[in-house]
Design a protein around this motif. Structure first.
Motif, PDB file in Angstrom:
ATOM      1  N   GLU A  45       0.821  -1.213   0.000  1.00  0.00           N
ATOM      2  CA  GLU A  45       0.000   0.000   0.000  1.00  0.00           C
ATOM      3  C   GLU A  45       0.858   1.267   0.000  1.00  0.00           C
ATOM      4  OE1 GLU A  45      -3.566   0.296   0.551  1.00  0.00           O
ATOM      5  OE2 GLU A  45      -4.049  -1.827   0.734  1.00  0.00           O
ATOM      6  N   GLN A  46       1.989   1.236   0.713  1.00  0.00           N
ATOM      7  CA  GLN A  46       2.862   2.413   0.735  1.00  0.00           C
ATOM      8  C   GLN A  46       3.475   2.658  -0.643  1.00  0.00           C
ATOM      9  OE1 GLN A  46       5.529   1.527   4.005  1.00  0.00           O
ATOM     10  NE2 GLN A  46       4.338   2.841   5.365  1.00  0.00           N
ATOM     11  N   LEU A  47       3.894   1.599  -1.314  1.00  0.00           N
ATOM     12  CA  LEU A  47       4.426   1.746  -2.668  1.00  0.00           C
ATOM     13  C   LEU A  47       3.349   2.298  -3.593  1.00  0.00           C
ATOM     14  CD1 LEU A  47       6.615   1.450  -4.805  1.00  0.00           C
ATOM     15  CD2 LEU A  47       5.930  -0.966  -5.043  1.00  0.00           C
ATOM     16  N   ALA A  48       2.142   1.786  -3.492  1.00  0.00           N
ATOM     17  CA  ALA A  48       1.040   2.287  -4.321  1.00  0.00           C
ATOM     18  C   ALA A  48       0.798   3.773  -4.075  1.00  0.00           C
ATOM     19  CB  ALA A  48      -0.233   1.482  -4.063  1.00  0.00           C
ATOM     20  N   ALA A  49       0.861   4.195  -2.825  1.00  0.00           N
ATOM     21  CA  ALA A  49       0.670   5.617  -2.501  1.00  0.00           C
ATOM     22  C   ALA A  49       1.794   6.462  -3.096  1.00  0.00           C
ATOM     23  CB  ALA A  49       0.602   5.806  -0.987  1.00  0.00           C
ATOM     24  N   ARG A  50       2.999   5.937  -3.080  1.00  0.00           N
ATOM     25  CA  ARG A  50       4.135   6.664  -3.658  1.00  0.00           C
ATOM     26  C   ARG A  50       3.998   6.762  -5.180  1.00  0.00           C
ATOM     27  NH1 ARG A  50       9.245   3.865  -2.223  1.00  0.00           N
ATOM     28  NH2 ARG A  50      10.228   5.759  -3.012  1.00  0.00           N
ATOM     29  N   ILE A  51       3.510   5.705  -5.807  1.00  0.00           N
ATOM     30  CA  ILE A  51       3.272   5.744  -7.254  1.00  0.00           C
ATOM     31  C   ILE A  51       2.192   6.779  -7.568  1.00  0.00           C
ATOM     32  CG2 ILE A  51       2.436   4.452  -9.257  1.00  0.00           C
ATOM     33  CD1 ILE A  51       3.645   1.914  -7.903  1.00  0.00           C
ATOM     34  N   ARG A  52       1.107   6.766  -6.789  1.00  0.00           N
ATOM     35  CA  ARG A  52       0.045   7.773  -6.967  1.00  0.00           C
ATOM     36  C   ARG A  52       0.627   9.186  -6.918  1.00  0.00           C
ATOM     37  NH1 ARG A  52      -2.625   4.742  -3.129  1.00  0.00           N
ATOM     38  NH2 ARG A  52      -3.962   3.264  -4.197  1.00  0.00           N
TER      39      ARG A  52
ATOM     40  N   ALA B  71       3.696  10.126  -7.506  1.00  0.00           N
ATOM     41  CA  ALA B  71       4.553  10.365  -8.676  1.00  0.00           C
ATOM     42  C   ALA B  71       3.729  10.650  -9.931  1.00  0.00           C
ATOM     43  CB  ALA B  71       5.478   9.169  -8.904  1.00  0.00           C
ATOM     44  N   LEU B  72       2.516  10.121  -9.985  1.00  0.00           N
ATOM     45  CA  LEU B  72       1.643  10.323 -11.143  1.00  0.00           C
ATOM     46  C   LEU B  72       0.634  11.456 -10.941  1.00  0.00           C
ATOM     47  CD1 LEU B  72       0.889   6.598 -12.052  1.00  0.00           C
ATOM     48  CD2 LEU B  72       2.366   8.193 -13.320  1.00  0.00           C
ATOM     49  N   ALA B  73       0.654  12.066  -9.777  1.00  0.00           N
ATOM     50  CA  ALA B  73      -0.321  13.117  -9.448  1.00  0.00           C
ATOM     51  C   ALA B  73      -0.282  14.237 -10.484  1.00  0.00           C
ATOM     52  CB  ALA B  73      -0.043  13.680  -8.063  1.00  0.00           C
ATOM     53  N   GLY B  74      -1.460  14.694 -10.844  1.00  0.00           N
ATOM     54  CA  GLY B  74      -1.570  15.794 -11.787  1.00  0.00           C
ATOM     55  C   GLY B  74      -1.601  15.376 -13.244  1.00  0.00           C
ATOM     56  N   ARG B  75      -1.318  14.107 -13.504  1.00  0.00           N
ATOM     57  CA  ARG B  75      -1.372  13.628 -14.891  1.00  0.00           C
ATOM     58  C   ARG B  75      -2.812  13.277 -15.228  1.00  0.00           C
ATOM     59  NH1 ARG B  75       3.095  13.004 -17.310  1.00  0.00           N
ATOM     60  NH2 ARG B  75       2.283  11.690 -18.939  1.00  0.00           N
ATOM     61  N   PRO B  76      -3.281  13.674 -16.382  1.00  0.00           N
ATOM     62  CA  PRO B  76      -4.636  13.269 -16.784  1.00  0.00           C
ATOM     63  C   PRO B  76      -4.641  11.796 -17.191  1.00  0.00           C
ATOM     64  CG  PRO B  76      -3.586  14.520 -18.533  1.00  0.00           C
ATOM     65  CD  PRO B  76      -2.648  14.544 -17.351  1.00  0.00           C
ATOM     66  N   SER B  77      -5.781  11.210 -17.171  1.00  0.00           N
ATOM     67  CA  SER B  77      -5.971   9.853 -17.696  1.00  0.00           C
ATOM     68  C   SER B  77      -5.183   8.780 -16.955  1.00  0.00           C
ATOM     69  CB  SER B  77      -5.637   9.791 -19.183  1.00  0.00           C
ATOM     70  OG  SER B  77      -6.409  10.710 -19.905  1.00  0.00           O
ATOM     71  N   VAL B  78      -5.134   8.866 -15.618  1.00  0.00           N
ATOM     72  CA  VAL B  78      -4.520   7.806 -14.812  1.00  0.00           C
ATOM     73  C   VAL B  78      -5.647   7.024 -14.149  1.00  0.00           C
ATOM     74  CG1 VAL B  78      -3.039   7.268 -12.841  1.00  0.00           C
ATOM     75  CG2 VAL B  78      -2.413   9.122 -14.405  1.00  0.00           C
ATOM     76  N   ARG B  79      -5.570   5.721 -14.270  1.00  0.00           N
ATOM     77  CA  ARG B  79      -6.591   4.850 -13.695  1.00  0.00           C
ATOM     78  C   ARG B  79      -5.904   3.682 -13.020  1.00  0.00           C
ATOM     79  NH1 ARG B  79      -9.895   0.545 -15.908  1.00  0.00           N
ATOM     80  NH2 ARG B  79      -8.706   0.657 -17.839  1.00  0.00           N
ATOM     81  N   GLU B  80      -6.400   3.291 -11.860  1.00  0.00           N
ATOM     82  CA  GLU B  80      -5.848   2.156 -11.117  1.00  0.00           C
ATOM     83  C   GLU B  80      -6.694   0.921 -11.380  1.00  0.00           C
ATOM     84  OE1 GLU B  80      -5.388   3.091  -6.966  1.00  0.00           O
ATOM     85  OE2 GLU B  80      -4.583   5.081  -7.432  1.00  0.00           O
ATOM     86  N   VAL B  81      -6.007  -0.197 -11.597  1.00  0.00           N
ATOM     87  CA  VAL B  81      -6.689  -1.456 -11.879  1.00  0.00           C
ATOM     88  C   VAL B  81      -5.991  -2.563 -11.101  1.00  0.00           C
ATOM     89  CG1 VAL B  81      -7.336  -3.102 -13.678  1.00  0.00           C
ATOM     90  CG2 VAL B  81      -7.230  -0.672 -14.224  1.00  0.00           C
ATOM     91  N   ARG B  82      -6.769  -3.338 -10.368  1.00  0.00           N
ATOM     92  CA  ARG B  82      -6.193  -4.506  -9.685  1.00  0.00           C
ATOM     93  C   ARG B  82      -6.049  -5.634 -10.706  1.00  0.00           C
ATOM     94  NH1 ARG B  82      -7.101  -4.507  -3.691  1.00  0.00           N
ATOM     95  NH2 ARG B  82      -7.895  -2.428  -3.279  1.00  0.00           N
TER      96      ARG B  82
ATOM     97  N   VAL C 150       9.397   5.798 -12.668  1.00  0.00           N
ATOM     98  CA  VAL C 150       8.093   6.170 -13.228  1.00  0.00           C
ATOM     99  C   VAL C 150       8.305   6.997 -14.492  1.00  0.00           C
ATOM    100  CG1 VAL C 150       5.976   7.498 -12.824  1.00  0.00           C
ATOM    101  CG2 VAL C 150       6.854   5.960 -11.042  1.00  0.00           C
ATOM    102  N   ALA C 151       9.291   7.885 -14.492  1.00  0.00           N
ATOM    103  CA  ALA C 151       9.586   8.697 -15.676  1.00  0.00           C
ATOM    104  C   ALA C 151      10.014   7.820 -16.858  1.00  0.00           C
ATOM    105  CB  ALA C 151      10.663   9.728 -15.358  1.00  0.00           C
ATOM    106  N   GLN C 152      10.768   6.753 -16.584  1.00  0.00           N
ATOM    107  CA  GLN C 152      11.169   5.842 -17.667  1.00  0.00           C
ATOM    108  C   GLN C 152       9.935   5.209 -18.303  1.00  0.00           C
ATOM    109  OE1 GLN C 152      14.495   5.982 -18.497  1.00  0.00           O
ATOM    110  NE2 GLN C 152      14.295   7.446 -16.816  1.00  0.00           N
ATOM    111  N   ALA C 153       9.002   4.787 -17.454  1.00  0.00           N
ATOM    112  CA  ALA C 153       7.784   4.169 -17.958  1.00  0.00           C
ATOM    113  C   ALA C 153       6.924   5.173 -18.731  1.00  0.00           C
ATOM    114  CB  ALA C 153       6.980   3.571 -16.807  1.00  0.00           C
TER     115      ALA C 153
ATOM    116  N   MET D  62      -2.729   2.575 -15.057  1.00  0.00           N
ATOM    117  CA  MET D  62      -2.909   2.766 -16.490  1.00  0.00           C
ATOM    118  C   MET D  62      -2.808   4.264 -16.768  1.00  0.00           C
ATOM    119  SD  MET D  62      -3.782  -0.412 -17.194  1.00  0.00           S
ATOM    120  CE  MET D  62      -4.662  -0.503 -18.730  1.00  0.00           C
ATOM    121  N   VAL D  63      -2.012   4.623 -17.755  1.00  0.00           N
ATOM    122  CA  VAL D  63      -1.918   6.011 -18.208  1.00  0.00           C
ATOM    123  C   VAL D  63      -2.403   6.022 -19.642  1.00  0.00           C
ATOM    124  CG1 VAL D  63      -0.380   7.965 -18.650  1.00  0.00           C
ATOM    125  CG2 VAL D  63       0.006   6.510 -16.647  1.00  0.00           C
TER     126      VAL D  63
END
Length: 109
Positions: A5-12, A14-25, A98-101, A33-34
């Motif tokens: 969960e902590q890693l997921a929060a850190r990824i969130r 890092a992606l904050a402010g980007r349009p079209s981000v969706r989380e999928v289990r 995240v920037a590489q991806a 998903m970007v």
């Protein structure tokens, strides 16, 4: 808890402010998903899974914590890496991955 969960929060973050981000289990983890393309994920072992340029895999494997991912005991195709906590311990390290991806995703269109 199937993913870190902590890693997921850190990824969130890092992606904050980007349009079209969706989380999928999926795959026992939480994928991000970007623009509807799987870009990064927090996997079921607490590692960051990164979609990357297949031509850069060998170079990226030299980074701390990076390794070739397996799914159900078989190596995944070029273009995927996993990065353990040694490679994502700082905010800068995680943001770099995240920037590489994101760069790879942008190049694919």
């Amino acid at each position: 808890m199937a993913y870190d969960e902590q890693l997921a929060a850190r990824i969130r973050a890092a992606l904050a402010g980007r349009p079209s981000v969706r989380e999928v289990r999926m795959f026992g983890g939480l994928s991000f998903m970007v623009d509807e393309q799987l870009t990064v994920a927090a996997d079921s072992q607490g590692r960051l899974m990164v979609r990357c340029d297949p031509e850069r895999v060998d170079e990226l494997l030299e980074r701390p914590g990076a390794s070739w991912p397996e799914m159900r005991g078989k190596p995944m195709s070029r273009g995927w890496l996993v990065v353990d906590s040694a490679g994502t311990s700082s905010a800068g390290d995680l943001e770099w991955w995240v920037a590489q991806a994101l760069d790879h995703r942008a190049a694919r269109g």
